[in-house]
Design an enzyme around this catalytic site. Structure first.
Site, PDB file in Angstrom:
ATOM      1  N   ASN A   1      36.996  27.047  43.997  1.00  0.00           N
ATOM      2  CA  ASN A   1      36.528  25.667  43.933  1.00  0.00           C
ATOM      3  C   ASN A   1      35.003  25.599  43.879  1.00  0.00           C
ATOM      4  O   ASN A   1      34.419  25.478  42.806  1.00  0.00           O
ATOM      5  CB  ASN A   1      37.064  24.866  45.128  1.00  0.00           C
ATOM      6  CG  ASN A   1      37.082  23.376  44.860  1.00  0.00           C
ATOM      7  OD1 ASN A   1      36.224  22.849  44.167  1.00  0.00           O
ATOM      8  ND2 ASN A   1      38.075  22.677  45.394  1.00  0.00           N
ATOM      9  N   ASP A   2      34.338  25.678  45.014  1.00  0.00           N
ATOM     10  CA  ASP A   2      32.885  25.509  45.055  1.00  0.00           C
ATOM     11  C   ASP A   2      32.147  26.528  44.193  1.00  0.00           C
ATOM     12  O   ASP A   2      31.092  26.212  43.632  1.00  0.00           O
ATOM     13  CB  ASP A   2      32.383  25.611  46.493  1.00  0.00           C
ATOM     14  CG  ASP A   2      32.914  24.493  47.369  1.00  0.00           C
ATOM     15  OD1 ASP A   2      33.117  23.382  46.843  1.00  0.00           O
ATOM     16  OD2 ASP A   2      33.139  24.732  48.573  1.00  0.00           O
ATOM     17  N   VAL A   3      32.675  27.742  44.080  1.00  0.00           N
ATOM     18  CA  VAL A   3      31.963  28.800  43.358  1.00  0.00           C
ATOM     19  C   VAL A   3      32.014  28.613  41.842  1.00  0.00           C
ATOM     20  O   VAL A   3      31.398  29.387  41.106  1.00  0.00           O
ATOM     21  CB  VAL A   3      32.519  30.189  43.726  1.00  0.00           C
ATOM     22  CG1 VAL A   3      32.299  30.475  45.198  1.00  0.00           C
ATOM     23  CG2 VAL A   3      33.989  30.322  43.354  1.00  0.00           C
TER      24      VAL A   3
END
Length: 467
Positions: A393-395
């Site tokens: 997700n965030d990466v």
């Protein structure tokens, strides 16, 4: 022969230290990590045997009982703990290492107190250092374990005047330390210092969010090594000093690597309450628009993958939770039989601990040459036909590049949005650790494939075999 025994012990320590260093070097590559771990284990065995031969060791029965209990518990944990729970296990082991060092210091203080002689300044200083670092490491690691295990909230826990209270506790410990160095036999002050160190460990970790756990685990690992080195000075054991210094230095280097991968300073990780509920940055970026998503079914996803020339697989914590690594390897094998070039893109902070994705993929026997670091794979993504994101997700959030209001702004990411097509396997549209929406999901080139990673990938494998 006994007169040569101390020399033999020190030579054995030297051999063990060399094995530690060589093993640590081999741990730097997935291809040699297992060998490195074995070399370090042999070094530790030599160190333990040499220590047991030391004339200062008096009670072998208790030591053998401890070895037996520890070996049984360690073997059971190694076989029973799932790979998804490995970060919790690492955090727990860090804490136990810190506790052991603190207990050694407490025991030595108690022993010296019973001699009715003044405690030497250097011994007292080593004891104080070991108690402080070991105590903070123990309770801090226990809080990290509880956050990762879901026993307490993974979100930052803050309260009014938190930093001033932490500063007051630190000053109190420093003042008490100075007093104890002058009046070394004051037991109530010493016990108060033990309590302060344990409390500081709790307050040190509770304001840190789940997204920063890779950094926290690395730092706590470093602190456990420093605590061991301090305990080595307490009992005057060269091997313990060397081993602790190696762990402390390597853990600190790894912490710096993790911070660099997130484009954040260690101070912001420790005091920034990153991931606190309510973060809204990166909700849609410059082109969020009406935030419509394009979803596909398994058959469409299999056709996109099977008829591509190149596919880059991006594993994330969702893959770990679903235990989908073996299915992912099977999917990659099926695509390669169709002539598709398959690579894996590994972000440094993907998962819950450093190297988490590498360990999972190694468990599935993914060939090491197919694993690419972020800096190596990003230039290739523009020429990639399909980027397959599994539970990350965030990466992979493009907001990190341009949305200055986003908490992850400036964090280096895997630029999967630059691939010709992106398929995201995810259970739903929930935010990642940082608590922000992922604008990748709303891109025109992004196709969402909803469901559990293991189930979806297994269905993709079946569909790919029919192409």
């Amino acid at each position: 022969m006994t007169e040569f025994l101390p020399t033999g012990i020190q030579l054995t320590y030297l051999v063990a230290a060399c094995l530690f260093i060589l093993g640590l070097k081999k741990l730097g590559s997935p291809a040699t990590a297992r060998t490195g771990n074995q070399w370090a284990a042999v070094g530790m065995l030599l160190a333990i045997v040499a220590t047991l031969l030391d004339r200062q060791v008096l009670n072998y029965e208790m030591i053998l009982v401890g070895l037996l209990i520890g070996s049984v518990l360690g073997a059971i944990a190694a076989y029973k703990v799932e790979m998804t729970a490995m970060p919790q296990m690492v955090g727990l082991l860090n804490g136990l290492g810190g506790l052991a060092s603190a207990l050694v210091a407490v025991g030595e203080f108690w022993r010296l107190l019973g001699t009715q002689q003044a405690i030497p300044f250097d011994a007292n200083l080593s004891i104080i250092s070991s108690v402080f670092i070991g105590g903070v490491t123990f309770t801090g690691s226990m809080i990290a374990f509880a956050k990762l295990q879901g026993l307490i909230s993974g979100s930052p826990i803050t309260f009014p005047l938190q930093q001033p209270i932490n500063a007051l506790l630190l000053v109190s410990f420093a003042v008490a330390s100075a007093y104890l160095l002058v009046v070394p036999d004051n037991l109530p002050v010493f016990l108060a210092m033990v309590g302060i160190s344990l409390l500081l460990g709790v307050l040190f970790v509770i304001p840190i969010g789940g997204g920063d756990m890779p950094v926290v685990i690395s730092l706590l690992n470093s602190l456990s090594g420093v605590a061991a080195a301090a305990a080595g000075f307490v009992v005057m054991n060269n091997m313990l000093i060397i081993a602790g210094a190696l762990v402390g230095a390597s853990g600190l280097i790894l912490t710096e690597i993790m911070c660099k991968a997130m484009n954040r300073s260690l101070a912001s990780v420790l005091f920034g309450a990153f991931g606190k509920a309510g973060a809204s940055g990166g909700a849609g970026g410059a082109d969020g628009g009406d935030k419509n998503v394009h979803s596909i079914d398994v058959e469409e996803g299999a056709m996109m993958l099977g008829y591509a020339r190149s596919v880059v697989i991006v594993p994330g914590y969702g893959m770990a939770v679903a235990q989908a690594q073996h299915a992912v390897r099977e999917l990659a094998d099926g695509l390669e039989k169709l002539g598709v070039e398959v690579k894996y893109a590994i972000h440094p902070v993907a998962g819950r601990m450093p190297g988490h994705m590498n360990v999972l993929l190694a468990e599935a026997n993914v060939p090491y040459p197919q694993l690419y670091d972020m800096d190596d794979i990003n230039p290739q993504l523009e020429q990639t036909d399909v980027a397959l994101v599994i539970g990350a997700n965030d990466v992979v959030n493009p907001a990190a590049r341009h949305d200055s209001a986003s908490p992850i702004y400036g964090m280096p990411i895997l630029e999967v949005d630059k691939a010709k097509h992106t398929i995201v396997i995810k259970r739903g549209m929930s935010a990642g650790f940082a608590g922000v929406d992922n604008e990748l999901f709303y891109k025109d080139k992004t196709m969402m494939l909803f469901g559990s990673a293991r189930d979806v990938v297994s269905k993709l494998v079946a569909e790919v075999k029919q192409l």
